[in-house]
Motif scaffolding. Structure first.
Motif, PDB file in Angstrom:
ATOM      1  N   ILE A  92      43.183  15.013  95.993  1.00  0.00           N
ATOM      2  CA  ILE A  92      44.607  15.652  95.617  1.00  0.00           C
ATOM      3  C   ILE A  92      45.186  14.658  94.796  1.00  0.00           C
ATOM      4  N   ALA A  93      44.571  13.535  94.769  1.00  0.00           N
ATOM      5  CA  ALA A  93      45.350  12.527  93.879  1.00  0.00           C
ATOM      6  C   ALA A  93      46.017  12.822  92.471  1.00  0.00           C
ATOM      7  N   PRO A  94      45.093  13.514  91.590  1.00  0.00           N
ATOM      8  CA  PRO A  94      45.705  14.071  90.424  1.00  0.00           C
ATOM      9  C   PRO A  94      46.822  15.088  90.596  1.00  0.00           C
ATOM     10  N   ALA A  95      46.861  16.117  91.393  1.00  0.00           N
ATOM     11  CA  ALA A  95      48.006  16.997  91.695  1.00  0.00           C
ATOM     12  C   ALA A  95      48.905  16.186  91.967  1.00  0.00           C
ATOM     13  N   LEU A  96      48.727  15.420  93.059  1.00  0.00           N
ATOM     14  CA  LEU A  96      50.035  14.603  93.796  1.00  0.00           C
ATOM     15  C   LEU A  96      50.734  13.669  92.630  1.00  0.00           C
ATOM     16  N   SER A  97      49.841  13.089  92.057  1.00  0.00           N
ATOM     17  CA  SER A  97      50.656  12.125  90.880  1.00  0.00           C
ATOM     18  C   SER A  97      51.391  13.015  89.822  1.00  0.00           C
ATOM     19  N   ALA A  98      50.699  14.108  89.429  1.00  0.00           N
ATOM     20  CA  ALA A  98      51.518  14.973  88.307  1.00  0.00           C
ATOM     21  C   ALA A  98      52.687  15.555  88.967  1.00  0.00           C
ATOM     22  N   ASP A  99      52.835  15.874  90.401  1.00  0.00           N
ATOM     23  CA  ASP A  99      53.984  16.475  90.990  1.00  0.00           C
ATOM     24  C   ASP A  99      54.919  15.659  91.406  1.00  0.00           C
ATOM     25  N   TRP A 100      54.899  14.265  91.713  1.00  0.00           N
ATOM     26  CA  TRP A 100      55.607  13.307  92.206  1.00  0.00           C
ATOM     27  C   TRP A 100      55.772  12.217  90.996  1.00  0.00           C
ATOM     28  N   GLN A 101      55.015  12.295  89.981  1.00  0.00           N
ATOM     29  CA  GLN A 101      55.025  11.082  88.986  1.00  0.00           C
ATOM     30  C   GLN A 101      54.836   9.879  89.537  1.00  0.00           C
ATOM     31  N   SER A 154      53.001   6.309  90.140  1.00  0.00           N
ATOM     32  CA  SER A 154      52.366   5.316  89.167  1.00  0.00           C
ATOM     33  C   SER A 154      51.203   4.922  90.076  1.00  0.00           C
ATOM     34  N   PRO A 155      50.035   4.449  89.255  1.00  0.00           N
ATOM     35  CA  PRO A 155      48.809   4.116  89.796  1.00  0.00           C
ATOM     36  C   PRO A 155      48.979   3.153  90.904  1.00  0.00           C
ATOM     37  N   GLU A 156      49.866   2.284  90.874  1.00  0.00           N
ATOM     38  CA  GLU A 156      50.286   0.937  91.737  1.00  0.00           C
ATOM     39  C   GLU A 156      50.675   1.787  93.040  1.00  0.00           C
ATOM     40  N   SER A 157      51.552   2.702  93.024  1.00  0.00           N
ATOM     41  CA  SER A 157      52.010   3.259  94.361  1.00  0.00           C
ATOM     42  C   SER A 157      50.957   4.101  95.087  1.00  0.00           C
ATOM     43  N   LEU A 158      50.249   4.677  93.971  1.00  0.00           N
ATOM     44  CA  LEU A 158      48.979   5.404  94.662  1.00  0.00           C
ATOM     45  C   LEU A 158      48.068   4.878  95.315  1.00  0.00           C
ATOM     46  N   GLY A 159      47.890   3.501  94.696  1.00  0.00           N
ATOM     47  CA  GLY A 159      46.976   2.593  95.311  1.00  0.00           C
ATOM     48  C   GLY A 159      47.479   2.282  96.822  1.00  0.00           C
ATOM     49  N   VAL A 160      48.868   2.128  96.826  1.00  0.00           N
ATOM     50  CA  VAL A 160      49.280   1.507  98.173  1.00  0.00           C
ATOM     51  C   VAL A 160      49.124   2.640  99.305  1.00  0.00           C
ATOM     52  N   VAL A 161      49.189   3.893  98.831  1.00  0.00           N
ATOM     53  CA  VAL A 161      49.028   5.084  99.763  1.00  0.00           C
ATOM     54  C   VAL A 161      47.546   5.220 100.146  1.00  0.00           C
ATOM     55  N   ALA A 185      38.741  21.345  94.824  1.00  0.00           N
ATOM     56  CA  ALA A 185      38.899  21.719  93.581  1.00  0.00           C
ATOM     57  C   ALA A 185      38.915  23.024  93.080  1.00  0.00           C
ATOM     58  N   THR A 186      38.630  23.975  94.155  1.00  0.00           N
ATOM     59  CA  THR A 186      38.732  25.327  93.752  1.00  0.00           C
ATOM     60  C   THR A 186      40.388  25.767  94.010  1.00  0.00           C
ATOM     61  N   HIS A 187      40.871  25.441  95.138  1.00  0.00           N
ATOM     62  CA  HIS A 187      42.107  25.981  95.497  1.00  0.00           C
ATOM     63  C   HIS A 187      43.535  24.971  95.189  1.00  0.00           C
ATOM     64  N   VAL A 188      43.157  23.791  94.972  1.00  0.00           N
ATOM     65  CA  VAL A 188      44.501  22.877  94.830  1.00  0.00           C
ATOM     66  C   VAL A 188      45.342  23.463  93.677  1.00  0.00           C
ATOM     67  N   TRP A 196      48.810  20.866  96.585  1.00  0.00           N
ATOM     68  CA  TRP A 196      48.181  19.802  97.321  1.00  0.00           C
ATOM     69  C   TRP A 196      48.750  19.664  98.772  1.00  0.00           C
ATOM     70  N   GLN A 197      50.160  20.248  98.953  1.00  0.00           N
ATOM     71  CA  GLN A 197      50.622  20.213 100.068  1.00  0.00           C
ATOM     72  C   GLN A 197      49.816  21.084 101.102  1.00  0.00           C
ATOM     73  N   THR A 198      49.492  22.335 100.621  1.00  0.00           N
ATOM     74  CA  THR A 198      48.694  23.476 101.362  1.00  0.00           C
ATOM     75  C   THR A 198      47.480  22.703 101.803  1.00  0.00           C
TER      76      THR A 198
END
Length: 453
Positions: free
Chosen positions: A61-70, A72-79, A184-187, A192-194
């Motif tokens: 879900i990382a691509p959808a999460l990144s696009a939704d919340w904007q 950064s790659p660094e913050s996503l790496g921490v997650v 991949a089919t439903h996100v 991504w929350q669902t």
């Protein structure tokens, strides 16, 4: 006092193992599977599928999460790292409690924790909340992994123990693969929350399954002797095709020496424990490098971006085959030598993937082989750990091995990112990561297993 050899066997001293020796009663050595034993392994396999889902769903879900919340790659790496840190904490700090309070209890509490934290991640409104929830999910996963392996090792018939513990680990890539296709089919439609909410619901539905069907460790009941221990143990023994006991065995002071972290280093196990930890650290380095970067690396190797995602799916199919096969083959051959062979073949597949330009089918086939040998060789460490430690220290042994191994899980993806950022060539990168798996195989082959005195 236990003695050790390079041949080894699975017993340090007489202890409870379903299908082996129970108190003073000895079952037939060739005893096959009973319904109860199959049920334990099946439930643990399902739980490991849930672990695979909970760990890797964030990467899907990382691509959808990144696009939704904007983000950064660094913050996503921490997650991402929060989940790994939680798994290390669960393995090191919580999993050892199974040897004191029981494996079933700890699995149940961990499932409740995972379901609540997955639900929390689905309603998170900030990166900080997501980090906190992923850390708690990781704690639950790290705890469950150790407890399941120890419980499976106890209930499986001695002849099939290595296979059962190895097959259990195959649930992880199965869960990861199914989750990938569903997301991949439903996100794109449901968000991504669902997806995270669905994962939380699946974890929650497993709680009553475990509560009703998963038994406690017989070794725990007879060693720790909680309330009604004899009656509870006898019900489980009869269900597993074993004769009941007339009385609880006498508590032995020796059991205390074998329990806890002290039990990992006593009776000549110190050197083998350090070798096991080192093998798992090296394995995790390459394993998490491949898991984290294989889609991008497939693009670098020449695949179109639209087809690179299939490399990850093919890798996980290979991981299932490798994880299942090493346990099966280990029924006839020394597991430690098999891990070395798998790791040498993994190194060859990694170098081939990075160095040779191949058509689509060959590239995906090589990704499949990487999954077979990297994941198969690594997951051989689980049954190896169950053979190294006595039952009263098994939860601690597996938990600490996998917890300390997370050092490699952190180093691998970070090193891969640095090498890619520095524009290091693909053949060099894959050659670098072929080295840790070879070292892991050598360390595993040097481990000395206990044999009865």
């Amino acid at each position: 006092m236990a003695s050790y050899s390079t041949a080894g066997s699975v017993s340090v001293h007489p202890h409870v193992t379903v299908g082996a020796t129970v108190g003073a009663t000895t079952a037939q050595p060739g005893q096959g599977w009973t319904g109860r034993q199959l049920l334990v392994v099946a439930i643990c396999f399902i739980l490991n599928m849930l672990d695979g889902m909970d760990v890797l769903i964030l990467s899907y879900i990382a691509p959808a999460l990144s696009a939704d919340w904007q983000i950064s790659p660094e913050s996503l790496g921490v997650v991402f790292s929060a989940g790994l840190a939680g798994m290390a904490a669960g393995g090191l700090l919580i999993a050892p409690l199974a040897d004191r309070f029981g494996r079933r209890v700890l699995i149940l509490l961990s499932l409740i924790m995972m379901a609540a934290a997955m639900f929390g991640s689905s309603i998170a409104t900030s990166v900080a909340e997501l980090i906190a929830s992923r850390f708690v999910v990781g704690i639950g996963i790290g705890t469950v992994l150790a407890s399941m392996a120890a419980l499976t090792a106890e209930y499986a018939p001695p002849k099939h123990r290595t296979f059962a513990v190895g097959f259990l680990q195959a649930g992880y890539p199965v869960g990861a693969t199914i989750t990938g296709f569903i997301v991949a089919t439903h996100v794109g439609v449901h968000g991504w929350q669902t997806m995270l909410l669905g994962a939380a619901i699946l974890c929650a539905t497993a709680i009553p399954l475990v509560f009703v069907l998963l038994p406690e460790s017989i070794e725990f009941l007879l060693t720790r002797q909680p309330k009604n221990a004899l009656a509870r143990a006898n019900r489980l023994l009869v269900a597993a095709g074993q004769p009941p006991l007339d009385a609880l065995p006498e508590r032995r002071q020796a059991e205390k020496r074998h329990s806890g972290v002290r039990g990992l280093l006593s009776d000549g196990r110190a050197a083998s424990t350090l070798l096991l930890w080192t093998a798992i650290i090296f394995s995790f380095m390459t394993l998490y490098f491949v898991i984290s970067w294989i889609p991008k690396l497939a693009v670098e190797a020449g695949l179109p971006a639209t087809q690179a995602i299939y490399a990850g799916a093919i890798y996980n199919i290979g991981a299932f085959v490798g994880t299942s096969s090493i346990g099966l083959v280990a029924m006839r051959f020394d597991l430690r030598r098999l891990i070395l062979v798998y790791m040498l073949l993994a190194a060859g597949a990694l170098i081939l993937f990075g160095a040779v330009a191949m058509p689509l089918a060959a590239t995906l086939g090589t990704a499949f082989l990487i999954g077979v040998f990297v994941q198969g060789g690594f997951n051989g460490c689980y049954p190896l750990a169950t053979s190294l430690y006595p039952p009263e220290a098994r939860g601690t042994g597996i938990g600490w091995a996998m917890g300390i191994g997370r050092i490699g899980a952190v180093i691998g993806p970070m090193l891969g990112g640095v090498l890619l950022a520095e524009k290091v060539s693909l053949p060099v990168i894959f050659t670098i990561f072929a080295v840790p798996v070879v070292l892991a195989g050598i360390c595993a082959s040097l481990i000395r297993l206990p044999r009865a005195a």
